[in-house]
Design a protein around this motif. Structure first.
Motif, PDB file in Angstrom:
ATOM      1  N   ASP A 180      -8.112  -9.132 -18.081  1.00 26.34           N
ATOM      2  CA  ASP A 180      -8.923  -8.198 -17.288  1.00 26.34           C
ATOM      3  C   ASP A 180      -8.265  -7.871 -15.953  1.00 26.34           C
ATOM      4  OD1 ASP A 180     -11.041  -7.904 -19.108  1.00 26.34           O
ATOM      5  OD2 ASP A 180     -11.964  -9.781 -18.441  1.00 26.34           O
TER       6      ASP A 180
ATOM      7  N   GLN B 116     -12.004 -13.427 -28.671  1.00 30.03           N
ATOM      8  CA  GLN B 116     -12.933 -12.364 -28.269  1.00 30.03           C
ATOM      9  C   GLN B 116     -12.322 -11.497 -27.172  1.00 30.03           C
ATOM     10  OE1 GLN B 116     -16.836 -13.719 -27.115  1.00 30.03           O
ATOM     11  NE2 GLN B 116     -17.566 -11.661 -26.622  1.00 30.03           N
TER      12      GLN B 116
ATOM     13  N   GLU C  85      -9.812  -9.264 -28.748  1.00 28.23           N
ATOM     14  CA  GLU C  85     -10.461  -8.178 -29.487  1.00 28.23           C
ATOM     15  C   GLU C  85     -10.863  -7.047 -28.545  1.00 28.23           C
ATOM     16  OE1 GLU C  85     -13.750  -9.839 -31.546  1.00 28.23           O
ATOM     17  OE2 GLU C  85     -12.550 -10.810 -33.093  1.00 28.23           O
ATOM     18  N   GLN C  86     -11.427  -7.416 -27.405  1.00 24.71           N
ATOM     19  CA  GLN C  86     -11.848  -6.404 -26.437  1.00 24.71           C
ATOM     20  C   GLN C  86     -10.645  -5.646 -25.880  1.00 24.71           C
ATOM     21  OE1 GLN C  86     -14.085  -8.712 -23.600  1.00 24.71           O
ATOM     22  NE2 GLN C  86     -15.919  -8.818 -24.896  1.00 24.71           N
TER      23      GLN C  86
ATOM     24  N   GLY D 165     -10.186  -1.715 -26.347  1.00 25.92           N
ATOM     25  CA  GLY D 165     -10.565  -0.868 -25.224  1.00 25.92           C
ATOM     26  C   GLY D 165      -9.643  -0.793 -24.036  1.00 25.92           C
TER      27      GLY D 165
ATOM     28  N   ARG E 258      -2.987  -2.716 -25.766  1.00 26.05           N
ATOM     29  CA  ARG E 258      -3.792  -2.717 -26.997  1.00 26.05           C
ATOM     30  C   ARG E 258      -2.972  -3.200 -28.180  1.00 26.05           C
ATOM     31  NH1 ARG E 258      -5.210   2.488 -25.164  1.00 26.05           N
ATOM     32  NH2 ARG E 258      -4.132   3.459 -26.937  1.00 26.05           N
TER      33      ARG E 258
END
Length: 288
Positions: A234, A260, A263-264, A268, A275
């Protein structure tokens, strides 16, 4: 035909003579530069070494001490005398860390950089510590940083703490230190994970990115870094997120708790590269 052959022979001899004269002038100029830089104790010694004889190298390696001697010996690395070049290399390697400054000071082109790196590599891990010190010298920092990257490797693992500190605290050399840090990392570097984790949240984006990349080089043994790397997905900087995704992939199935977050990121993230790497990492950790 005979005249033509004679003419070609004359030209060849002229070319050789021109090369020898040009090389002699280059050595003389180099000697003058070393004198002005204070690396030669006196002009007579400099001129003797610039002649490039093995005897001159051996004489100065035994008779002159300190940085001046190593500056003189470095110049002999480019001697016309093969024995002098060999003696110079052996002397500098034997001198170890004491010869590092002179080697770095003499770097001015690709050939001299490659020559210096070979000798620094032969000196071993001790050269890495000396190169780190030279990063504090504004005149030598760029050359020392380039040499540092060329010399660093798994055998220099003991330099990891100093590289981590430099990466976080030296904004002018963080890139050099970070790149070298990644090169010294291996599965044997697991003990340095506690030192690397805080760097994932360092103020500088360069430090954060290289910290993530360094953790990835440790591989599955970096399980305790998974949470920090997942959080780095992030990060506001694309390069840091990319490094974190790649690192999680290298940790493999031990990074399953980050599935998880991966995956995000794979679905996105605004960056195509992030990605893609997140999707690849997801396969390696055992996610969907």
């Amino acid at each position: 035909k005979k005249v033509s052959a004679t003419f070609r022979t004359t030209l060849k001899r002229a070319d050789i003579a021109f090369y020898m004269i040009t090389r002699a002038r280059a050595l003389a100029i180099s000697a003058t530069l070393f004198i002005s830089a204070g690396l030669f104790s006196n002009r007579a010694v400099a001129e003797a070494v610039s002649q490039g004889s093995q005897q001159a190298v051996e004489k100065n390696s035994s008779a002159v001490s300190g940085e001046a001697a190593y500056g003189q010996i470095v110049l002999s690395l480019y001697s016309r005398d093969a024995a002098a070049r060999r003696t110079a290399r052996e002397t500098l390697v034997k001198a170890g860390p004491k010869a590092v400054r002179a080697l770095v000071s003499a770097v001015h082109d690709t050939q001299s950089r490659e020559t210096a790196i070979k000798i620094l590599a032969a000196i071993g891990p001790a050269a890495v510590i000396e190169l780190l010190k030279l990063l504090q010298d504004p005149e030598l920092a760029a050359r020392a940083g380039s040499a540092l990257f060329g010399v660093a490797g798994p055998d220099s693992l003991n330099a990891a703490p100093a590289l981590i500190e430099c990466m976080q605290d030296n904004p002018y050399a963080d890139g050099y230190c970070g790149a070298a840090l990644v090169k010294v990392m291996s599965p044997r570097a697991k003990k340095y994970i506690p030192r690397l984790l805080p760097a994932l949240k360092a103020p500088g984006k360069t430090a954060r990115g290289y910290a993530a990349a360094a953790l990835g080089e440790i591989g599955p043994g970096a399980k305790e870094a998974v949470q920090g790397l997942a959080q780095a997905l992030d990060d506001g900087e694309e390069a840091v997120r990319l490094a974190a995704a790649v690192a999680l992939g290298k940790i493999g199935k031990k990074a399953k708790p980050a599935a998880q977050a991966l995956e995000q990121a794979a679905a996105g993230d605004v960056s195509f590269e992030v990605r893609r790497e997140a999707a690849e990492a997801l396969k390696k950790v055992g996610g969907r």
